[in-house]
Design a protein around this motif. Structure first.
Motif, short mmCIF file in Angstrom:
data_model
loop_
_atom_site.label_atom_id
_atom_site.label_comp_id
_atom_site.label_asym_id
_atom_site.label_seq_id
_atom_site.Cartn_x
_atom_site.Cartn_y
_atom_site.Cartn_z
N GLU A 225 21.87 -25.62 -16.88
CA GLU A 225 21.31 -26.63 -16.99
C GLU A 225 22.38 -27.59 -17.74
OE1 GLU A 225 20.87 -25.45 -22.00
OE2 GLU A 225 21.45 -23.51 -21.33
N ARG A 226 22.36 -28.52 -18.96
CA ARG A 226 23.32 -29.76 -19.07
C ARG A 226 24.52 -28.64 -20.07
NH1 ARG A 226 23.45 -34.42 -21.65
NH2 ARG A 226 26.00 -35.54 -20.88
N VAL A 227 25.35 -28.83 -18.85
CA VAL A 227 26.51 -28.14 -19.08
C VAL A 227 28.14 -29.80 -19.52
CG1 VAL A 227 28.54 -26.44 -19.18
CG2 VAL A 227 26.09 -25.89 -18.85
N ILE A 228 28.64 -29.82 -20.54
CA ILE A 228 29.66 -30.68 -20.11
C ILE A 228 31.25 -29.75 -20.34
CG2 ILE A 228 31.09 -32.30 -22.35
CD1 ILE A 228 27.94 -33.57 -23.35
N TYR B 121 21.49 -35.00 -33.79
CA TYR B 121 21.95 -35.33 -32.22
C TYR B 121 21.97 -33.69 -32.16
CZ TYR B 121 23.01 -39.64 -33.29
OH TYR B 121 22.74 -41.90 -33.56
N PRO B 122 21.15 -33.99 -30.81
CA PRO B 122 21.69 -32.79 -29.82
C PRO B 122 22.71 -31.75 -29.78
CG PRO B 122 21.34 -34.91 -28.17
CD PRO B 122 21.28 -35.12 -29.57
N ARG B 123 22.63 -30.89 -29.29
CA ARG B 123 24.06 -30.16 -29.65
C ARG B 123 23.71 -29.71 -28.04
NH1 ARG B 123 25.83 -28.27 -34.21
NH2 ARG B 123 23.92 -30.20 -35.27
N PHE B 124 25.27 -29.51 -27.10
CA PHE B 124 25.55 -29.08 -25.38
C PHE B 124 26.27 -28.00 -25.52
CE2 PHE B 124 25.04 -33.78 -26.30
CZ PHE B 124 23.41 -33.68 -25.18
N LEU B 125 26.31 -27.22 -24.68
CA LEU B 125 27.15 -26.41 -24.13
C LEU B 125 27.87 -26.88 -23.25
CD1 LEU B 125 24.69 -24.28 -22.39
CD2 LEU B 125 26.43 -23.62 -23.71
N VAL B 126 29.55 -26.52 -24.26
CA VAL B 126 30.33 -27.20 -22.74
C VAL B 126 31.12 -25.81 -22.62
CG1 VAL B 126 32.96 -28.08 -23.86
CG2 VAL B 126 30.42 -28.53 -25.04
#
Lengths: 214, 214
Positions: A90-93, A8-13
């Motif tokens: 970029e993608r940040v949750i 699974y991918p990982r995300f900046l939080v």
DNA sequence: TCAAAAGTGTTAAGTTTACACCCATGA
DNA sequence: TCATGGGTGTAAACTTAACACTTTTGA
């Protein structure tokens, strides 16, 4: 480390903090100019990224301390914001928190603040990304909980007059409040008590100072 | 891709769904045996990992559809759970959602369910990680919003008797409710209407069927 | 005919709202 | 002495809570 998770991918939080303060009879919000790209220079909430060795709550507390110089600020989680394109970089949750600050305490620690400053909640400029939405939702939560002990307790100094407390309620609700009804209602709740101190700074007659119990 | 962001760690982000249903007069929760390590075989909420190309909300909807066969289930975000050690495998930040399901719809789609099954909310077994805490908080939210149109609307079939609706309120609140007060209160809210259909399955006399407006 | 669920109003208690004048003081 | 903010009570409107009997009908 479990093999299954590997796929699974990982995300900046990140954490974004809606920091409320009360000064000059108005509800205020601490904001800053974004110090880095994208949207560098645009106004934004106080925020930062979660690190490996800290919980998301701890990250929010760390960010709050970095920007205000104050430890253990009262805060509550609002919710997570997870749209794919919410951050233009970029993608940040992001997990949003709202925090309450006694502006008096803050002013004595201002030196630590990284160029952050107060704006009036009613004159809020456009903020980057989905930050205006976060503020809107946080304010709604604040309004819902205005009569909970912890809310005004963390926005006011130790001693305060009933008029100050009423003004704070009015600032949070964005509505005038009836003086007699307000006083009865707040005293019936039994979480503030009258002290024998008198404040003479805002009237000739002087007003009793109250404080929160415990 | 912004260079500044590069220095921060990335995290697995999951969604966990508290799926409420109403059957046999009880509030139910859809759970499953965890299909993978760690804690494989332990009971858990329905969950999954967020993918790159989907928002966190979308991930929750995808997981809901995978496990129930139903699209566009009504759901609300609870909050993010971000303790460092919350997942025994490795660091996972989870966003919890609660969802409402009309068990009648579910039963006709059961084949799609990945070994998930209903448990009574009052006989909830121990779940893995912080899932019991999530359920507790979700139930509290559900109780707060029991009179909001969307809540019971999504737990009941299109047509229902006032007794069924009352039983649902009682199941959510965990309290008995006064019949006459309940009927007045719900009808005053003006979001359900009486149809000319009669349900004869639960009494000899028969009870009027109601439905939600729109 | 009777068991079982459906349906139906009223009263009391509690809560919320609206509202106006006197008080104490320092300038 | 007067301008300013501090302090106080009551009545009406509204909301919530408590409470019990009659109706319908299939078995």
């Amino acid at each position: 480390m479990t093999a299954f998770y590997e796929t699974y991918p990982r995300f900046l939080v990140s954490v974004d903090c809606i920091i409320f303060g009360f000064a000059e009879g108005k509800l205020k919000l601490l904001i800053q100019e974004r110090p880095y790209e994208p949207e560098k220079g645009m106004l934004s909430l106080i925020g930062g990224f979660v690190k490996n060795d800290e919980s998301v709550d701890t990250a929010a507390q760390r960010v709050l301390t970095q920007f205000t110089g104050l430890k253990d600020l009262y805060m509550r989680q609002l919710r997570a914001f997870g749209e794919v394109e919410r951050d233009k970089g970029e993608r940040v949750i992001s997990v949003a928190y709202y925090a309450l600050i006694n502006v008096g305490d803050y002013n004595s620690n201002q030196s630590d603040s990284h160029g952050a400053y107060w704006t009036e909640i009613n004159e809020l400029p456009e903020l980057c990304f989905d930050h205006n939405q976060m503020v809107k939702e946080a304010l709604k939560e604040l309004q819902k909980s205005v009569f909970e002990k912890e809310i005004c307790n963390n926005l006011l100094p130790e001693f305060f007059t009933l008029s100050k407390l009423q003004t704070l309620h009015e600032a949070i609700l964005g509505l005038p409040v009836d003086k007699r009804n307000f006083r009865r209602s707040i005293l019936d709740r039994n979480y503030i008590i009258k002290t024998d101190k008198i404040d003479k700074t805002s009237s000739r007659r002087g007003a009793s100072l109250y404080k929160f119990k415990d």
